[in-house]
Scaffold this motif. Structure first.
Motif, PDB file in Angstrom:
ATOM      1  N   ARG B 239      10.888 -49.222  75.881  1.00 38.59           N
ATOM      2  CA  ARG B 239      10.146 -48.294  75.025  1.00 38.59           C
ATOM      3  C   ARG B 239      10.428 -48.607  73.567  1.00 38.59           C
ATOM      4  NH1 ARG B 239       9.401 -41.949  75.472  1.00 38.59           N
ATOM      5  NH2 ARG B 239       9.336 -41.378  73.282  1.00 38.59           N
ATOM      6  N   SER B 240       9.416 -48.715  72.742  1.00 39.51           N
ATOM      7  CA  SER B 240       9.682 -48.907  71.314  1.00 39.51           C
ATOM      8  C   SER B 240       8.674 -48.140  70.461  1.00 39.51           C
ATOM      9  CB  SER B 240       9.642 -50.399  70.957  1.00 39.51           C
ATOM     10  OG  SER B 240       8.466 -50.982  71.491  1.00 39.51           O
ATOM     11  N   VAL B 241       9.146 -47.724  69.294  1.00 38.98           N
ATOM     12  CA  VAL B 241       8.263 -47.048  68.338  1.00 38.98           C
ATOM     13  C   VAL B 241       7.700 -48.125  67.416  1.00 38.98           C
ATOM     14  CG1 VAL B 241       8.147 -45.376  66.459  1.00 38.98           C
ATOM     15  CG2 VAL B 241       9.608 -44.929  68.445  1.00 38.98           C
ATOM     16  N   VAL B 242       6.383 -48.313  67.460  1.00 40.69           N
ATOM     17  CA  VAL B 242       5.814 -49.423  66.691  1.00 40.69           C
ATOM     18  C   VAL B 242       5.191 -48.977  65.374  1.00 40.69           C
ATOM     19  CG1 VAL B 242       5.468 -50.936  68.668  1.00 40.69           C
ATOM     20  CG2 VAL B 242       3.660 -49.321  68.010  1.00 40.69           C
ATOM     21  N   SER B 243       4.940 -47.673  65.244  1.00 41.64           N
ATOM     22  CA  SER B 243       4.394 -47.205  63.967  1.00 41.64           C
ATOM     23  C   SER B 243       4.843 -45.783  63.707  1.00 41.64           C
ATOM     24  CB  SER B 243       2.866 -47.249  63.979  1.00 41.64           C
ATOM     25  OG  SER B 243       2.359 -46.596  62.832  1.00 41.64           O
ATOM     26  N   LEU B 244       5.054 -45.464  62.458  1.00 44.20           N
ATOM     27  CA  LEU B 244       5.436 -44.100  62.077  1.00 44.20           C
ATOM     28  C   LEU B 244       4.379 -43.462  61.189  1.00 44.20           C
ATOM     29  CD1 LEU B 244       9.187 -44.783  61.238  1.00 44.20           C
ATOM     30  CD2 LEU B 244       8.346 -43.402  63.142  1.00 44.20           C
ATOM     31  N   ASP B 245       3.352 -44.212  60.856  1.00 46.85           N
ATOM     32  CA  ASP B 245       2.411 -43.687  59.855  1.00 46.85           C
ATOM     33  C   ASP B 245       0.964 -43.781  60.330  1.00 46.85           C
ATOM     34  OD1 ASP B 245       2.111 -46.370  59.837  1.00 46.85           O
ATOM     35  OD2 ASP B 245       2.392 -46.631  57.673  1.00 46.85           O
ATOM     36  N   ASP B 256      -6.467 -34.408  55.005  1.00 47.88           N
ATOM     37  CA  ASP B 256      -5.547 -33.592  54.232  1.00 47.88           C
ATOM     38  C   ASP B 256      -4.117 -34.021  54.570  1.00 47.88           C
ATOM     39  OD1 ASP B 256      -3.986 -31.670  53.107  1.00 47.88           O
ATOM     40  OD2 ASP B 256      -5.177 -29.980  53.830  1.00 47.88           O
ATOM     41  N   PRO B 257      -3.393 -34.578  53.587  1.00 49.75           N
ATOM     42  CA  PRO B 257      -2.042 -35.095  53.867  1.00 49.75           C
ATOM     43  C   PRO B 257      -1.116 -34.028  54.442  1.00 49.75           C
ATOM     44  CG  PRO B 257      -2.756 -35.704  51.646  1.00 49.75           C
ATOM     45  CD  PRO B 257      -3.792 -34.781  52.190  1.00 49.75           C
ATOM     46  N   TYR B 258      -1.462 -32.773  54.258  1.00 51.50           N
ATOM     47  CA  TYR B 258      -0.656 -31.680  54.809  1.00 51.50           C
ATOM     48  C   TYR B 258      -0.385 -31.888  56.296  1.00 51.50           C
ATOM     49  CZ  TYR B 258       0.490 -26.998  56.493  1.00 51.50           C
ATOM     50  OH  TYR B 258       1.096 -25.929  57.101  1.00 51.50           O
ATOM     51  N   PHE B 259      -1.341 -32.490  56.997  1.00 53.34           N
ATOM     52  CA  PHE B 259      -1.223 -32.582  58.451  1.00 53.34           C
ATOM     53  C   PHE B 259      -0.353 -33.749  58.920  1.00 53.34           C
ATOM     54  CE2 PHE B 259      -5.234 -30.265  57.795  1.00 53.34           C
ATOM     55  CZ  PHE B 259      -4.813 -29.058  58.336  1.00 53.34           C
ATOM     56  N   GLY B 260       0.187 -34.528  57.991  1.00 51.51           N
ATOM     57  CA  GLY B 260       1.150 -35.556  58.347  1.00 51.51           C
ATOM     58  C   GLY B 260       0.571 -36.686  59.160  1.00 51.51           C
ATOM     59  N   SER B 261       1.462 -37.395  59.882  1.00 55.85           N
ATOM     60  CA  SER B 261       0.987 -38.532  60.650  1.00 55.85           C
ATOM     61  C   SER B 261       1.725 -38.624  61.983  1.00 55.85           C
ATOM     62  CB  SER B 261       1.144 -39.814  59.832  1.00 55.85           C
ATOM     63  OG  SER B 261       2.394 -39.837  59.199  1.00 55.85           O
ATOM     64  N   ASP B 262       1.384 -39.626  62.756  1.00 53.76           N
ATOM     65  CA  ASP B 262       1.919 -39.790  64.105  1.00 53.76           C
ATOM     66  C   ASP B 262       2.800 -41.020  64.200  1.00 53.76           C
ATOM     67  OD1 ASP B 262       0.998 -38.067  66.420  1.00 53.76           O
ATOM     68  OD2 ASP B 262      -0.891 -38.305  65.312  1.00 53.76           O
ATOM     69  N   GLU B 263       3.629 -41.014  65.252  1.00 60.90           N
ATOM     70  CA  GLU B 263       4.264 -42.284  65.602  1.00 60.90           C
ATOM     71  C   GLU B 263       3.556 -42.837  66.825  1.00 60.90           C
ATOM     72  OE1 GLU B 263       8.387 -41.336  66.360  1.00 60.90           O
ATOM     73  OE2 GLU B 263       7.943 -40.633  68.382  1.00 60.90           O
ATOM     74  N   ILE B 264       3.535 -44.155  66.910  1.00 58.30           N
ATOM     75  CA  ILE B 264       2.941 -44.777  68.089  1.00 58.30           C
ATOM     76  C   ILE B 264       4.068 -45.374  68.926  1.00 58.30           C
ATOM     77  CG2 ILE B 264       1.455 -46.637  68.941  1.00 58.30           C
ATOM     78  CD1 ILE B 264      -0.299 -46.259  66.550  1.00 58.30           C
ATOM     79  N   ILE B 265       4.101 -44.958  70.197  1.00 52.94           N
ATOM     80  CA  ILE B 265       5.118 -45.458  71.115  1.00 52.94           C
ATOM     81  C   ILE B 265       4.472 -46.475  72.043  1.00 52.94           C
ATOM     82  CG2 ILE B 265       6.707 -44.829  72.975  1.00 52.94           C
ATOM     83  CD1 ILE B 265       6.774 -42.011  71.658  1.00 52.94           C
ATOM     84  N   SER B 266       5.172 -47.566  72.271  1.00 55.01           N
ATOM     85  CA  SER B 266       4.610 -48.640  73.083  1.00 55.01           C
ATOM     86  C   SER B 266       5.602 -49.012  74.190  1.00 55.01           C
ATOM     87  CB  SER B 266       4.348 -49.836  72.155  1.00 55.01           C
ATOM     88  OG  SER B 266       3.932 -50.935  72.896  1.00 55.01           O
TER      89      SER B 266
END
Lengths: 469, 389
Positions: B239-245, B256-266
């Motif tokens: 399992r690895s986290v490939v993106s945080l943004d 709206d930047p208020y809602f933040g972002s996701d991480e992508i797990i692969s």
């Protein structure tokens, strides 16, 4: 083109105003005419010919009536010809499909629908040109000799497509000489900004709430009423905001158009409501239909006939569909009852009850107004009284009101003359407080204007998220 | 009725009104200048589409109104600071207490969930799915409709939103109506259970309409259960986290930047020996992932290298078995889990694959299983449904 669009605000209006103010004297009318024709042709590139034709007919009619002013018979004939042409154009382009539908349902002969597209603003400019011809006939105004000035009046973009219905007598003088100064620009622009805010931030928002309620399947009785209230508010803010913008634009150019809406939802009787709602239309029907028919002078029966003719036509003017006729007759009937039966008693009741009485009649009436599909109207109205077994109150009411609370509250407050009353209250008091309030108000409104632009930008924002070809 | 009320004749303007009017005038003139001066982009990353071009000035175009509407579109598409305006509007509505903006629920956990519209094309989907099952002669056909966040995370929807599990009902209706030869796979219960059991493991992205790989693994479990296939445990994978943004498609609707972002797990299986061929580009890779996309806006395309009419995945670590998948983008994050169960997987995207997959399937005798996989959120607008037969 519409006022509440980015292309009008950031392209048409600035370019027009700069040219209009720079170009001197009488040539200003020419700038106004050219821009008005572009404004109209923007949305109706072909139907502009119809407007030119219609205005040319009445222009000629004015000249001919003047020429034959000594011969009443001919003069009358020219008036009748002009009216016949105007009304035929309106009848064909607005009511042909409606009439064919009625014909087909009454007779075994099926006529094919002509499918005529409604030219924008035809109901407004036809009424203006008709009032011109009649006023010339009545000797109320002199005929206009310069066709371009006349065309400038008919096509003037501030009031071209949604009123107010400005009569020639009101602007004739200003068409030739008018004062254009910086005070007029500031006052007019302020009025225009207020119109934009009322249209974009109130009418559009409340309108999307109404759409949500209208298309929702199961709604409780309370929500159904909320829906009709929303439509009433949407229509009022939409329509009166358009008049605000028209009046404001006129003021910037040096014209003074009549007021069209004066807090109609704060009326205490139905009669009062109709003195405040779409004034330029009701006075038009009064002066060109009701009074010529004899008004209230020839006995009760004829009076009633005249009232119902006027309300039938008022309804029909709003659209080629039965629900508009029903809406007109509904108001005609209730106004008559109010006048002859319960008006006096109503006046003795507490003001709160009078408001409630008026607003319920108005809201219910706009229910008739909004559903041009009679089946849908029936289904919606059934929900108002719980006929399909819908609950009196449901959680969806909290959902809708929760989502739109600030907008609903603002709409209701702005439907009453609260802010002018507040300013009046400050009158004569501490000057500093008054100045501070007005100063804060100015910056707040500039901020809201930016928000209105953001709202217009979002409407054009059109994510194409899943498929790219 | 009373006399016409005349607009009050020219009054002296008040100084506060001057402030307002000149502020707005400067603003409008500023936009005129900015519009003329600005560089015009041809593609909007946020909206994932090409922007309008200046319309052709011709008599025909003017007469039909195409010229003026083209100008309107051009104007709207290239309006200065469009994206910032969108954020401003969203933020204003959010602060006004709105819980549904532009067709998006703002869930209790702060994530974004798209509203489920009443579907209009269900009957067509039923017809096309059945058609494929009828046309395929030897292989076993399966259908899996994946519920989305609005269904699985319905308890996270804002208060009083009144979601009535419509998606689940539509799935049941389709399952009851399709050809009997289609084996229908229920993914609702496992996703529901995982949603309740592991509230902190995101099964769907916060800002995107897709499921995450952990979510897709629940779909894989449902598939194994119904198809009678050995389930490879998740612990076998790296399992690895490939993106945080990652800011997904729902984010784009609000911007709206208020809602933040996701991480992508692969997830990757250590034993994979892959040859993956993309029919349209003839490209060959040894991984189902393309990290190039993680640097772009459209990060979900990391899975299975974005869009291709037909992808052939061969895993030399497995001896036999072939699966054909007719699918939308949801499958892209579930297919990696299927790789260890089949020697070959053929992946059809019928938006671009013409001629119907059944012909191909009947011509390839190695194919024993056929899986149709769509998510309930976008199926109703999917332009590839007509290509399933």
């Amino acid at each position: 083109m519409v006022f509440s669009s980015l292309s009008f605000l950031v392209f048409f209006l600035p370019v027009f105003l700069i040219l209009y103010y720079l170009i001197p004297g009488r040539a200003k009318n020419f700038v106004l005419l050219i821009f008005s024709l572009v404004f109209y042709a923007w949305g109706e590139p072909v139907y502009i010919l119809l407007m030119l034709l219609s205005s040319f007919v009445d222009y000629c009619d004015g000249i001919l009536q003047e020429k034959y002013s000594g011969e009443p018979g001919k003069k009358k004939l020219f008036l009748i010809i002009a009216l016949a042409i105007n009304l035929s154009l309106l009848a064909y382009f607005k009511y042909a499909d409606f009439a064919v539908g009625i014909w087909n349902s009454l007779t075994p002969l099926d006529v094919e629908f002509p499918h005529v597209a409604l030219p924008v603003g035809i109901s407004f400019y036809t009424f203006q040109t008709i009032s011109y011809s009649i006023d010339v006939y009545r000797g109320k105004i002199k005929a206009e000799h310069n066709y371009f000035d006349y065309l400038t009046y008919v096509s003037m973009f501030p009031q071209l497509i949604a009123g107010p219905i400005v009569r020639f007598s009101v602007v004739q003088k200003e068409l030739h000489t008018r004062t254009i100064n910086e005070d007029g620009f500031v006052n007019g622009m302020k009025r225009f900004i207020i119109g934009i805010l009322r249209k974009v931030l109130i009418a559009n928002q409340i309108g999307s709430l109404f759409d949500a309620i209208r298309t929702a399947g199961d709604i409780s009785v309370v929500t159904a009423w909320l829906g009709l209230l929303c439509f009433t508010l949407q229509l009022y803010f939409d329509f009166s905001a358009y008049s605000d913008m028209a009046i404001g634009l006129g003021q910037m150019l040096g014209f003074h158009f009549p007021e069209n809406f004066v807090y109609p939802l704060s009326a205490v009787t139905l009669t009062d409501f109709w003195r405040r709602w779409h004034i330029s239309l009701s006075t038009w029907f009064r002066d060109y239909v009701y009074i010529p028919l004899g008004g209230n002078r020839n006995g009760r029966v004829k009076h009633l006939r005249n009232v119902f003719v006027v309300w039938f036509l008022t309804g029909l003017w709003h659209g080629a569909s039965w629900n508009f006729v029903m809406w007109g007759l509904y108001h005609g009937t209730l106004l008559t009852l109010e006048k002859f039966i319960w008006g006096k008693k109503l006046e003795k009741l507490p003001v709160f009850i009078q408001h409630l009485y008026t607003i319920i009649i108005v809201i219910f009436g706009f229910g008739i107004f909004t559903f041009d599909d009679l089946g849908e109207m029936g289904r919606y109205f059934a929900k108002l009284v719980g006929i399909p077994g819908n609950a009196f109150f449901g959680k969806e009411f909290l959902w809708y009101t929760g989502n739109y609370l600030p907008f609903l509250v603002a709409a209701v407050i702005l439907s009453f003359p609260v802010y002018p009353g507040f300013l009046k209250m400050l009158e004569g008091r501490n000057n500093l407080i008054k100045k501070t309030v007005k100063g804060i108000g100015a910056f707040a409104m500039a901020g809201l204007f930016l928000l209105a632009m953001a709202s217009l930008v979002r409407d054009t924002y059109n994510p194409f998220l899943y498929f790219r070809f | 009725m009373e006399k016409d009320v005349q607009t009050e004749k020219l009054n002296k303007a008040e100084s506060s009104d001057r402030v307002l009017v000149y502020l707005v005038s400067i603003l409008l003139l500023g936009f005129v200048i900015a519009f003329i001066a600005a560089d015009k982009k041809s593609f909007s990353e946020n909206e994932n589409r090409y922007l309008a071009k200046v319309p052709e000035f011709s008599w025909e175009n003017i007469k039909s109104g195409a010229f003026t509407s083209g100008i309107e579109n051009y104007f709207a598409d290239h309006f200065p600071m469009r994206d910032a305006f969108l954020s401003f509007m969203t933020e204003a509505e959010r602060l006004s207490g709105r819980k549904e903006i532009n067709g998006v629920y703002i869930a209790r956990d702060g994530s974004l969930i798209e509203v489920y519209d009443v579907p209009k094309n269900t009957e067509k989907q039923i017809r096309q799915f059945s058609k494929l099952a009828e046309n395929v002669s030897d292989a076993r056909c399966m259908l899996m409709l994946v519920p989305t966040a609005v269904e699985v995370y319905s308890e996270r929807l804002p208060e009083n939103s009144g979601y009535d599990h419509k998606q689940k009902q539509v799935i049941e209706h389709i399952y009851d109506s399709v050809n009997e030869d289609l084996l229908t796979i229920d993914a609702v219960d496992l996703l529901d259970k995982a949603g309740d059991g592991m509230p902190d493991e995101r099964l769907f992205y916060r800002t995107d309409h897709h499921w995450t790989m952990p979510g897709a693994y629940e779909g894989y479990r449902a598939f194994c259960r119904e198809a009678g296939i050995t389930q490879i445990p998740l612990s076998d994978y790296k399992r690895s986290v490939v993106s945080l943004d990652f800011k997904g498609t729902i984010y784009s609707k609000l911007n709206d930047p208020y809602f933040g972002s996701d991480e992508i797990i692969s997830f990757e299986h250590p034993d994979w020996k892959l040859e993956i061929e993309y029919s349209d580009t003839s490209e060959l890779t040894d991984t189902p992932y393309n990290s190039e996309y993680l640097k772009q806006k459209d990060q979900y395309s990391y899975f299975l290298n974005n869009i291709h009419p037909l992808i052939t995945i061969t895993n030399n670590d497995v001896d036999s078995g072939a699966l054909a998948i007719v699918k939308d983008s949801y499958a892209n994050s579930m297919i990696p889990f299927l790789i260890e169960n089949y020697h070959t997987i053929y992946v059809f995207d019928t938006r671009y694959y013409k001629g119907g997959p059944s012909k191909f399937i009947n011509e390839h005798e190695d194919i024993s299983d056929v899986l149709i996989l769509y998510n309930m959120n976008t199926i109703d607008n999917d332009t590839g449904i007509g290509g399933i037969y």
